[in-house]
Write an enzyme that holds these catalytic residues in place. Structure first.
Site, PDB file in Angstrom:
ATOM      1  N   SER A  74       0.844  -1.198   0.000  1.00  0.00           N
ATOM      2  CA  SER A  74       0.000   0.000   0.000  1.00  0.00           C
ATOM      3  C   SER A  74       0.876   1.244   0.000  1.00  0.00           C
ATOM      4  CB  SER A  74      -0.851  -0.042   1.267  1.00  0.00           C
ATOM      5  OG  SER A  74      -1.399   1.221   1.543  1.00  0.00           O
TER       6      SER A  74
ATOM      7  N   TYR B 120      -1.180  -0.909  10.584  1.00  0.00           N
ATOM      8  CA  TYR B 120      -1.228  -1.280   9.162  1.00  0.00           C
ATOM      9  C   TYR B 120      -0.032  -0.670   8.433  1.00  0.00           C
ATOM     10  CZ  TYR B 120      -3.140  -1.532   4.385  1.00  0.00           C
ATOM     11  OH  TYR B 120      -3.335  -1.769   3.039  1.00  0.00           O
TER      12      TYR B 120
HETATM   13  N1  LIG Z   1      -8.758  -1.655  -0.449  1.00  0.00           N
HETATM   14  C1  LIG Z   1      -7.788  -0.755  -0.412  1.00  0.00           C
HETATM   15  O1  LIG Z   1      -8.023   0.470  -0.493  1.00  0.00           O
HETATM   16  C2  LIG Z   1      -6.351  -1.200  -0.313  1.00  0.00           C
HETATM   17  C3  LIG Z   1      -5.338  -0.243  -0.493  1.00  0.00           C
HETATM   18  C4  LIG Z   1      -4.016  -0.647  -0.422  1.00  0.00           C
HETATM   19  C5  LIG Z   1      -3.700  -1.966  -0.188  1.00  0.00           C
HETATM   20  N2  LIG Z   1      -4.699  -2.883  -0.012  1.00  0.00           N
HETATM   21  C6  LIG Z   1      -4.327  -4.269   0.254  1.00  0.00           C
HETATM   22  O2  LIG Z   1      -5.035  -5.114  -0.625  1.00  0.00           O
HETATM   23  C7  LIG Z   1      -5.115  -6.416  -0.040  1.00  0.00           C
HETATM   24  C8  LIG Z   1      -6.536  -6.944  -0.197  1.00  0.00           C
HETATM   25  O3  LIG Z   1      -7.395  -6.210   0.652  1.00  0.00           O
HETATM   26  P1  LIG Z   1      -8.916  -5.845   0.245  1.00  0.00           P
HETATM   27  O4  LIG Z   1      -8.935  -4.398  -0.011  1.00  0.00           O
HETATM   28  O5  LIG Z   1      -9.436  -6.771  -0.780  1.00  0.00           O
HETATM   29  O6  LIG Z   1      -9.623  -6.086   1.671  1.00  0.00           O
HETATM   30  P2  LIG Z   1     -10.820  -7.046   2.107  1.00  0.00           P
HETATM   31  O7  LIG Z   1     -11.974  -6.867   1.188  1.00  0.00           O
HETATM   32  O8  LIG Z   1     -11.011  -6.777   3.574  1.00  0.00           O
HETATM   33  O9  LIG Z   1     -10.223  -8.502   1.888  1.00  0.00           O
HETATM   34  C9  LIG Z   1      -9.254  -9.021   2.743  1.00  0.00           C
HETATM   35  C10 LIG Z   1      -9.013 -10.486   2.419  1.00  0.00           C
HETATM   36  O10 LIG Z   1      -8.047 -10.988   3.344  1.00  0.00           O
HETATM   37  C11 LIG Z   1      -8.528 -12.203   3.930  1.00  0.00           C
HETATM   38  N3  LIG Z   1      -8.041 -12.360   5.293  1.00  0.00           N
HETATM   39  C12 LIG Z   1      -8.212 -11.516   6.347  1.00  0.00           C
HETATM   40  N4  LIG Z   1      -7.683 -12.053   7.456  1.00  0.00           N
HETATM   41  C13 LIG Z   1      -7.160 -13.264   7.096  1.00  0.00           C
HETATM   42  C14 LIG Z   1      -6.509 -14.303   7.802  1.00  0.00           C
HETATM   43  N5  LIG Z   1      -6.291 -14.231   9.121  1.00  0.00           N
HETATM   44  N6  LIG Z   1      -6.117 -15.390   7.105  1.00  0.00           N
HETATM   45  C15 LIG Z   1      -6.351 -15.503   5.786  1.00  0.00           C
HETATM   46  N7  LIG Z   1      -6.967 -14.560   5.065  1.00  0.00           N
HETATM   47  C16 LIG Z   1      -7.377 -13.455   5.721  1.00  0.00           C
HETATM   48  C17 LIG Z   1     -10.065 -12.045   3.901  1.00  0.00           C
HETATM   49  O11 LIG Z   1     -10.702 -13.316   3.870  1.00  0.00           O
HETATM   50  P3  LIG Z   1     -11.373 -14.082   5.112  1.00  0.00           P
HETATM   51  O12 LIG Z   1     -12.112 -13.061   5.913  1.00  0.00           O
HETATM   52  O13 LIG Z   1     -12.247 -15.093   4.443  1.00  0.00           O
HETATM   53  O14 LIG Z   1     -10.235 -14.711   5.839  1.00  0.00           O
HETATM   54  C18 LIG Z   1     -10.264 -11.335   2.561  1.00  0.00           C
HETATM   55  O15 LIG Z   1     -10.311 -12.283   1.524  1.00  0.00           O
HETATM   56  C19 LIG Z   1      -4.661  -6.250   1.416  1.00  0.00           C
HETATM   57  O16 LIG Z   1      -3.336  -6.687   1.558  1.00  0.00           O
HETATM   58  C20 LIG Z   1      -4.744  -4.750   1.634  1.00  0.00           C
HETATM   59  O17 LIG Z   1      -3.843  -4.303   2.634  1.00  0.00           O
HETATM   60  C21 LIG Z   1      -6.013  -2.529  -0.079  1.00  0.00           C
END
Ligand SMILES: NC(=O)c1ccc[n+]([C@@H]2O[C@H](COP(=O)([O-])OP(=O)(O)OC[C@H]3O[C@@H](n4cnc5c(N)ncnc54)[C@H](OP(=O)(O)O)[C@@H]3O)[C@@H](O)[C@H]2O)c1
Length: 265
Positions: free
Chosen positions: A141, A154
């Protein structure tokens, strides 16, 4: 990665929703054979079915990144069934919405388990299956370069990932393993809804920045492209969020003034 990802084994974490689900569709459409992991097996099965319905190949493999036993079992399963991992996508992650003063240390431990120690343990377990051409994709990020309030754990965990995987890129080069760091701006997912409050409960709210964020499908397509092209680091973010990174790098005092919280009272 010569010849693209067609027929290659791609293991994606956090594939039960959000960006991980979009990555499953993007890698699936490019012809990869997918292993999809996260905690929620029912959601993984839904994504795997959707990928298959679209003509792809995917199987669900539940795994909890905060549980060392679960990571070891999943890695053993992949080594036995797939034998080789061509691409390991560390996408799973969790964020925070609480001031440092209000957040328990356990919240930081939890964030580091999911965002740092889990990916570290999984990478170590997967190294033998990645040797000889494997690629590790780390979803990071702009928070790794630019720390704003309420998400300190984070920010710290994403910065730590850069320290870890930049070193791994240097160390694993001799084994033919390469690393891509993906620096993302806001993406339209439930990441803020799933964020941790200071007491460890879910924040439960969609931040305006996330609601107005980039389309996960477009971001996923950029990540597939960069994976195939052999890139080492890419930034996928709108100009105004890139500017925050540049401001921090070139005008640090200005950056620190801009993110200060207002004095109390
Ligand atoms: N959205 C943004 O604005 C943004 C910006 C920068 C970076 N990112 C990065 O993008 C990546 C994806 O995030 P997202 O935005 O798609 O968020 P999200 O919708 O909250 O998805 C998070 C994913 O991580 C899994 N997860 C959470 N805890 C876990 C655990 N203990 N073990 C295994 N899996 C786990 C969740 O699945 P379960 O709940 O089924 O385990 C879900 O599939 C992350 O690394 C985030 O930091 C996102």
């Amino acid at each position: 990665m010569t010849g693209g990802v067609a027929g290659k084994t791609v293991w994606i974490t956090g594939a039960s929703g959000g960006l991980g689900e979009a990555l499953a569709h993007a890698f699936g459409a490019a012809g990869a054979r997918l292993v999809l992991s996260a905690r929620r097996g029912d959601e993984l099965a839904r994504v795997a079915r959707a990928v298959s319905d679209a003509g792809g190949t995917a199987r669900a493999l539940p795994m909890d990144l905060a549980d060392a036993g679960s990571i070891a079992a999943a890695a053993a399963d992949v080594a036995r069934v797939e034998q080789r991992i061509d691409v390991l996508v560390h996408n799973a992650g969790q964020t925070q919405r609480a001031l440092i003063a209000d957040a328990g240390v356990d919240v930081y431990r939890r964030l580091f388990e999911v965002n740092f120690f889990g990916p570290l343990a999984l990478t170590k377990a997967a190294l033998p299956a990645l040797a000889g051409g494997g690629r590790i994709v780390v979803v990071s990020s702009i928070a790794a370069y630019y720390s704003s309030p309420y998400r300190s754990g984070y920010n710290a965990s994403k910065k730590a990932l850069h320290g870890l995987f930049d070193a791994l890129r240097a160390e694993a080069h001799r084994d033919g393993i390469s690393v891509l760091l993906v620096v993302l701006g806001s993406v339209r997912t439930k990441v803020s809804v799933n964020a941790l409050r200071g007491d460890g409960s879910a924040y439960g709210r969609m931040d305006p920045a996330m609601a107005a964020g980039m389309d996960p499908a477009e971001v996923a397509a950029r990540i597939v492209q960069a994976t195939v092209a052999g890139r080492e680091e890419i930034t996928v973010a709108p100009l105004r969020q890139r500017w925050l990174m540049w401001r921090k790098a070139w005008f640090p005092r200005l950056a620190s003034r801009a993110v200060r919280l207002r004095p109390r009272g």
